[in-house]
Design a protein around this motif. Structure first.
Motif, PDB file in Angstrom:
ATOM      1  N   PRO A  51       0.830  -1.216   0.000  1.00 39.37           N
ATOM      2  CA  PRO A  51       0.000   0.000   0.000  1.00 39.37           C
ATOM      3  C   PRO A  51       0.858   1.258   0.000  1.00 39.37           C
ATOM      4  O   PRO A  51       1.986   1.271   0.484  1.00 39.37           O
ATOM      5  CB  PRO A  51      -0.802  -0.120   1.308  1.00 39.37           C
ATOM      6  CG  PRO A  51      -0.734  -1.554   1.693  1.00 39.37           C
ATOM      7  CD  PRO A  51       0.599  -2.035   1.201  1.00 39.37           C
ATOM      8  N   ILE A  52       0.311   2.320  -0.536  1.00 38.27           N
ATOM      9  CA  ILE A  52       0.983   3.609  -0.528  1.00 38.27           C
ATOM     10  C   ILE A  52       0.844   4.208   0.873  1.00 38.27           C
ATOM     11  O   ILE A  52      -0.267   4.267   1.417  1.00 38.27           O
ATOM     12  CB  ILE A  52       0.348   4.538  -1.575  1.00 38.27           C
ATOM     13  CG1 ILE A  52       0.559   3.944  -2.969  1.00 38.27           C
ATOM     14  CG2 ILE A  52       0.908   5.948  -1.495  1.00 38.27           C
ATOM     15  CD1 ILE A  52      -0.275   4.578  -4.034  1.00 38.27           C
ATOM     16  N   PRO A  53       1.933   4.653   1.501  1.00 40.00           N
ATOM     17  CA  PRO A  53       1.845   5.184   2.870  1.00 40.00           C
ATOM     18  C   PRO A  53       0.809   6.290   3.028  1.00 40.00           C
ATOM     19  O   PRO A  53       0.078   6.319   4.029  1.00 40.00           O
ATOM     20  CB  PRO A  53       3.264   5.686   3.134  1.00 40.00           C
ATOM     21  CG  PRO A  53       4.129   4.815   2.294  1.00 40.00           C
ATOM     22  CD  PRO A  53       3.345   4.563   1.050  1.00 40.00           C
ATOM     23  N   ALA A  54       0.701   7.186   2.055  1.00 39.54           N
ATOM     24  CA  ALA A  54      -0.276   8.276   2.161  1.00 39.54           C
ATOM     25  C   ALA A  54      -1.703   7.743   2.093  1.00 39.54           C
ATOM     26  O   ALA A  54      -2.617   8.318   2.692  1.00 39.54           O
ATOM     27  CB  ALA A  54      -0.038   9.311   1.061  1.00 39.54           C
ATOM     28  N   TRP A  55      -1.919   6.627   1.369  1.00 42.28           N
ATOM     29  CA  TRP A  55      -3.234   5.983   1.343  1.00 42.28           C
ATOM     30  C   TRP A  55      -3.541   5.372   2.709  1.00 42.28           C
ATOM     31  O   TRP A  55      -4.684   5.463   3.189  1.00 42.28           O
ATOM     32  CB  TRP A  55      -3.255   4.913   0.258  1.00 42.28           C
ATOM     33  CG  TRP A  55      -4.488   4.042   0.240  1.00 42.28           C
ATOM     34  CD1 TRP A  55      -5.679   4.316  -0.363  1.00 42.28           C
ATOM     35  CD2 TRP A  55      -4.644   2.750   0.842  1.00 42.28           C
ATOM     36  NE1 TRP A  55      -6.571   3.276  -0.173  1.00 42.28           N
ATOM     37  CE2 TRP A  55      -5.945   2.308   0.564  1.00 42.28           C
ATOM     38  CE3 TRP A  55      -3.797   1.937   1.580  1.00 42.28           C
ATOM     39  CZ2 TRP A  55      -6.426   1.077   0.999  1.00 42.28           C
ATOM     40  CZ3 TRP A  55      -4.275   0.714   2.015  1.00 42.28           C
ATOM     41  CH2 TRP A  55      -5.573   0.291   1.716  1.00 42.28           C
ATOM     42  N   VAL A  56      -2.555   4.746   3.330  1.00 39.66           N
ATOM     43  CA  VAL A  56      -2.748   4.162   4.658  1.00 39.66           C
ATOM     44  C   VAL A  56      -3.177   5.239   5.649  1.00 39.66           C
ATOM     45  O   VAL A  56      -4.120   5.056   6.436  1.00 39.66           O
ATOM     46  CB  VAL A  56      -1.460   3.470   5.144  1.00 39.66           C
ATOM     47  CG1 VAL A  56      -1.613   2.991   6.594  1.00 39.66           C
ATOM     48  CG2 VAL A  56      -1.105   2.294   4.237  1.00 39.66           C
ATOM     49  N   GLU A  57      -2.539   6.388   5.590  1.00 38.99           N
ATOM     50  CA  GLU A  57      -2.884   7.479   6.486  1.00 38.99           C
ATOM     51  C   GLU A  57      -4.271   8.036   6.163  1.00 38.99           C
ATOM     52  O   GLU A  57      -5.049   8.349   7.065  1.00 38.99           O
ATOM     53  CB  GLU A  57      -1.831   8.597   6.376  1.00 38.99           C
ATOM     54  CG  GLU A  57      -2.145   9.863   7.164  1.00 38.99           C
ATOM     55  CD  GLU A  57      -2.307   9.633   8.659  1.00 38.99           C
ATOM     56  OE1 GLU A  57      -2.985  10.460   9.306  1.00 38.99           O
ATOM     57  OE2 GLU A  57      -1.771   8.635   9.184  1.00 38.99           O
ATOM     58  N   PHE A  58      -4.608   8.134   4.891  1.00 37.53           N
ATOM     59  CA  PHE A  58      -5.946   8.577   4.499  1.00 37.53           C
ATOM     60  C   PHE A  58      -7.007   7.627   5.049  1.00 37.53           C
ATOM     61  O   PHE A  58      -8.043   8.064   5.571  1.00 37.53           O
ATOM     62  CB  PHE A  58      -6.053   8.649   2.977  1.00 37.53           C
ATOM     63  CG  PHE A  58      -7.446   8.859   2.464  1.00 37.53           C
ATOM     64  CD1 PHE A  58      -8.076  10.082   2.580  1.00 37.53           C
ATOM     65  CD2 PHE A  58      -8.138   7.808   1.866  1.00 37.53           C
ATOM     66  CE1 PHE A  58      -9.374  10.268   2.114  1.00 37.53           C
ATOM     67  CE2 PHE A  58      -9.433   7.984   1.399  1.00 37.53           C
ATOM     68  CZ  PHE A  58     -10.050   9.223   1.520  1.00 37.53           C
ATOM     69  N   CYS A  59      -6.757   6.331   4.950  1.00 38.63           N
ATOM     70  CA  CYS A  59      -7.722   5.350   5.451  1.00 38.63           C
ATOM     71  C   CYS A  59      -7.855   5.415   6.963  1.00 38.63           C
ATOM     72  O   CYS A  59      -8.932   5.127   7.509  1.00 38.63           O
ATOM     73  CB  CYS A  59      -7.311   3.947   5.008  1.00 38.63           C
ATOM     74  SG  CYS A  59      -7.403   3.684   3.228  1.00 38.63           S
ATOM     75  N   ARG A  61      -7.703   8.206   8.652  1.00 31.78           N
ATOM     76  CA  ARG A  61      -8.531   9.385   8.891  1.00 31.78           C
ATOM     77  C   ARG A  61      -9.958   9.198   8.383  1.00 31.78           C
ATOM     78  O   ARG A  61     -10.895   9.756   8.947  1.00 31.78           O
ATOM     79  CB  ARG A  61      -7.933  10.623   8.195  1.00 31.78           C
ATOM     80  CG  ARG A  61      -6.557  11.030   8.661  1.00 31.78           C
ATOM     81  CD  ARG A  61      -6.188  12.419   8.139  1.00 31.78           C
ATOM     82  NE  ARG A  61      -6.521  12.625   6.748  1.00 31.78           N
ATOM     83  CZ  ARG A  61      -5.702  12.366   5.722  1.00 31.78           C
ATOM     84  NH1 ARG A  61      -4.487  11.872   5.951  1.00 31.78           N
ATOM     85  NH2 ARG A  61      -6.079  12.592   4.470  1.00 31.78           N
ATOM     86  N   SER A  62     -10.118   8.448   7.291  1.00 33.33           N
ATOM     87  CA  SER A  62     -11.416   8.330   6.622  1.00 33.33           C
ATOM     88  C   SER A  62     -11.691   6.866   6.300  1.00 33.33           C
ATOM     89  O   SER A  62     -11.721   6.455   5.134  1.00 33.33           O
ATOM     90  CB  SER A  62     -11.424   9.172   5.341  1.00 33.33           C
ATOM     91  OG  SER A  62     -11.088  10.514   5.596  1.00 33.33           O
ATOM     92  N   ALA A  63     -11.901   6.080   7.342  1.00 29.94           N
ATOM     93  CA  ALA A  63     -12.031   4.633   7.179  1.00 29.94           C
ATOM     94  C   ALA A  63     -13.167   4.244   6.239  1.00 29.94           C
ATOM     95  O   ALA A  63     -13.048   3.284   5.468  1.00 29.94           O
ATOM     96  CB  ALA A  63     -12.231   3.974   8.544  1.00 29.94           C
ATOM     97  N   ALA A  64     -14.263   4.993   6.275  1.00 31.03           N
ATOM     98  CA  ALA A  64     -15.413   4.652   5.437  1.00 31.03           C
ATOM     99  C   ALA A  64     -15.088   4.762   3.953  1.00 31.03           C
ATOM    100  O   ALA A  64     -15.698   4.078   3.119  1.00 31.03           O
ATOM    101  CB  ALA A  64     -16.596   5.553   5.784  1.00 31.03           C
TER     102      ALA A  64
END
Length: 213
Positions: A51-59, A61-64
C-alpha cells in the motif's frame, strides 16, 4: 473554520460539482454508452502489492472511504442513467477542482484527501469522484483507486471503474472516460476488491489476459 461551516461548504461544493457536470457532460465528444466497445480482457491482478503510505494514512482518517463491503457488486452495470452519472461527476470534478501539488497544498510530498476545499492533486480528484459516485448509488467496491505510470514516465493516480463493459478509467488529465487499455498508461497496482489492501497489476499495458480479482 467551524465544523458546521465545513459541512456547509462541502455540501455546496458537491452541489456545484454536480451542476457543472450536468452543464458539460453532454458536450463530451463521442462519450455515449453506445460508443463504448464491448467488454474485453481485463488487467491481471497478480498477488498483493504494498500500500501507498499516504493511502494508509488517508484510510486511518477516513475509514469509510476505504472500507470494502463484500455484499456489494464487483462490477457496475452500465445503463444510460448510470453512464450519465459517471460523465457528470467526472467532468464536474475536473472542471471545478484547482490542481495543486501536495507540497504546495499541505507542505508534504504526498497526502491523500478528498479535495473538498476545491484544490488537490491527482488522487484527490479521484477520491472525490468516488465519494460522489458512491453517494449517487454506485458500488464503492467496483471503484478502485489505481496507480499507473503516465505518458511522462511519472507515477499517477486514476479511478478504475470495473463495469460490465470492461474496466474504465476516470482521470483528471482528461474528461473522456476511457477503457483502461486505451489510456496509454502502464498499470502498476490498484485497491483490492476483497480487502482493505492493494493488488499488483504487473505493469499491464493492453488487453492480453483475464483479471484475477
Amino acid at each position: 473554520m467551524r465544523s458546521g461551516d465545513h459541512r456547509g461548504s462541502r455540501s455546496l461544493l458537491r452541489t456545484g460539482l454536480l451542476l457543472a457536470g450536468l452543464l458539460t457532460a453532454s458536450q463530451a465528444t463521442g462519450q455515449t454508452l453506445a460508443a463504448l466497445p464491448p467488454a474485453g480482457p481485463l488487467p491481471v491482478a497478480s498477488g498483493e502489492a504494498k500500500p501507498i503510505p499516504a493511502w494508509v494514512e488517508f484510510c486511518r482518517r477516513s475509514a469509510a472511504e476505504c472500507a470494502v463491503d463484500p455484499s456489494e457488486p464487483e462490477t457496475i452495470t452500465l445503463s444510460p442513467r448510470v453512464w450519465q452519472t459517471i460523465l457528470t461527476v467526472n467532468r464536474g470534478v475536473n472542471g471545478r477542482i484547482r490542481p495543486i501539488t501536495d507540497q504546495e497544498h499541505w507542505g508534504v510530498p504526498d497526502r491523500w484527501d478528498l479535495a473538498e476545499d476545491g484544490t488537490g492533486d491527482c488522487e484527490d480528484f479521484q477520491l472525490l469522484k468516488r465519494k460522489l459516485l458512491a453517494e449517487g448509488g454506485l458500488p464503492r467496491r467496483a471503484m478502485r483507486m489505481t496507480v499507473v505510470i503516465d505518458e511522462k514516465g511519472e507515477g499517477h493516480a486514476v479511478l478504475m471503474l470495473r463495469t460490465d463493459r470492461g474496466d474504465l478509467v476516470l482521470d483528471n488529465k482528461t474528461s473522456a472516460v476511457l477503457p483502461w487499455h486505451r489510456t496509454g498508461y502502464t498499470f502498476i497496482k490498484r485497491e483490492s476488491q476483497s480487502a482493505v489492501a492493494w493488488v499488483s497489476l504487473g505493469g499491464a499495458t493492453g488487453p492480453t489476459m483475464t483479471a484475477n480479482r
